[in-house]
Design a protein around this motif. Structure first.
Motif, short mmCIF file in Angstrom:
data_model
loop_
_atom_site.label_atom_id
_atom_site.label_comp_id
_atom_site.label_asym_id
_atom_site.label_seq_id
_atom_site.Cartn_x
_atom_site.Cartn_y
_atom_site.Cartn_z
N GLU A 175 0.83 -1.20 0.00
CA GLU A 175 0.00 0.00 0.00
C GLU A 175 0.87 1.26 0.00
OE1 GLU A 175 -3.52 0.29 -0.03
OE2 GLU A 175 -3.23 -1.76 -0.71
N TRP A 176 1.96 1.20 0.76
CA TRP A 176 2.88 2.35 0.79
C TRP A 176 3.55 2.55 -0.56
CZ3 TRP A 176 8.43 2.13 0.67
CH2 TRP A 176 9.04 3.38 0.84
N ILE A 177 3.97 1.45 -1.18
CA ILE A 177 4.62 1.53 -2.49
C ILE A 177 3.69 2.16 -3.52
CG2 ILE A 177 5.41 0.12 -4.44
CD1 ILE A 177 6.59 -1.80 -2.33
N GLU A 178 2.42 1.80 -3.45
CA GLU A 178 1.45 2.31 -4.42
C GLU A 178 0.98 3.72 -4.07
OE1 GLU A 178 -1.49 -0.36 -6.05
OE2 GLU A 178 -0.55 -2.04 -4.99
N ASP A 179 1.64 4.31 -3.06
CA ASP A 179 1.37 5.72 -2.70
C ASP A 179 -0.02 5.92 -2.14
OD1 ASP A 179 3.01 7.83 -2.46
OD2 ASP A 179 2.83 8.55 -4.52
N ASP A 180 -0.57 4.90 -1.48
CA ASP A 180 -1.90 5.05 -0.89
C ASP A 180 -1.85 5.86 0.41
OD1 ASP A 180 -3.03 3.74 -2.95
OD2 ASP A 180 -3.36 1.85 -1.90
N PHE A 181 -0.65 6.02 0.97
CA PHE A 181 -0.48 6.88 2.14
C PHE A 181 0.97 7.33 2.22
CE2 PHE A 181 0.20 2.55 3.68
CZ PHE A 181 1.38 2.66 4.38
N GLU A 182 1.19 8.46 2.86
CA GLU A 182 2.54 9.00 3.04
C GLU A 182 3.06 8.62 4.42
OE1 GLU A 182 4.57 10.60 0.99
OE2 GLU A 182 3.15 10.47 -0.67
N ALA A 183 4.31 8.19 4.48
CA ALA A 183 4.92 7.85 5.77
C ALA A 183 6.43 7.84 5.62
CB ALA A 183 4.42 6.50 6.25
N THR A 184 7.11 8.28 6.66
CA THR A 184 8.57 8.19 6.68
C THR A 184 8.96 6.75 7.00
OG1 THR A 184 8.74 8.65 9.05
CG2 THR A 184 8.68 10.56 7.54
N PRO A 185 10.20 6.37 6.73
CA PRO A 185 10.64 5.01 7.09
C PRO A 185 10.43 4.70 8.56
CG PRO A 185 12.22 6.02 5.61
CD PRO A 185 11.23 7.10 5.96
N GLU A 186 10.69 5.66 9.44
CA GLU A 186 10.52 5.42 10.87
C GLU A 186 9.04 5.23 11.22
OE1 GLU A 186 12.12 4.44 14.44
OE2 GLU A 186 13.19 4.92 12.58
#
Length: 208
Positions: A175-186
């Motif tokens: 989901e993160w890869i597909e840009d469904d939400f923004e988040a830092t690695p931490e």
């Protein structure tokens, strides 16, 4: 399915995948490197034609090794995941919150570093084969730890627990890869640790 039940070309692909023949390995390596080069160039809609042109191999050679782009991507993602298995030197008895956190930090860092590649894989409009094979690879790696885990709830089957955890983690990162939400690695790591079962991470339920 045994190799004797496969079609002739499918049997050849299986044989090539396990082959130690330098010529076979060189061809496969050229194909893998071609994909990396195309991804680094931020090419869109990568095709078999693009890959064979960059690798300087024929389409016939490509299809001798891989039935489709799906199959190639499954191999690449599987190879990339191999080094992310749990540290054999960490005993299960000492598999504390920090040890689990260390493994998932490595996983998150891997996805962050190779995000452009995984974005390109998603852009290929592949089937669920890639996702399924990565889940299976992760589940196979964590199942031995879960089997011997001192916190494993009674009656819980380790292989099902491993499959559930792997599917949840890979789906979250997809989901993160597909840009469904923004988040830092931490933030990715913190959310993963909070979402994993408490018996697995070693964190006790402080509300109990």
């Amino acid at each position: 399915m045994s190799i004797s039940e496969l079609s002739p070309i499918a049997a050849v692909r299986v044989t090539h995948g396990a082959s130690r023949d330098p010529r076979v390995r060189r061809t496969r390596e050229k194909i893998f490197r071609a994909v990396e080069t195309l991804v680094a160039r931020q090419c869109e809609d990568i095709s078999v034609t693009d890959i064979v042109h960059e690798a300087r191999v024929s389409k016939t050679s490509f299809y001798t090794h891989f039935a489709s782009l799906d199959e190639l991507a499954v191999q690449i993602v599987g190879d990339a995941y191999e080094h992310l298995g749990p540290d054999a030197e960490v005993s299960v008895e000492r598999d504390s919150f920090e040890n689990v956190r260390m493994r998932y930090r490595a996983l998150v860092e891997h996805y962050v570093q190779l995000r452009p590649f995984y974005v390109a894989v998603v852009a290929l409009h592949l089937s669920r084969a890639v996702h399924t094979n990565v889940v299976r690879a992760m589940a196979a790696d964590i199942e031995p730890l879960i089997t011997a885990h001192p916190g494993l709830p009674a009656g819980l089957r380790p292989e099902l627990a491993a499959s559930f955890i792997a599917s949840a983690v890979v789906g979250f990162l997809d989901e993160w890869i597909e840009d469904d939400f923004e988040a830092t690695p931490e933030e990715l790591l913190e959310h993963l640790m909070a979402l994993l079962p408490q018996w697995y991470t070693g964190v006790r339920d402080l509300t109990a």
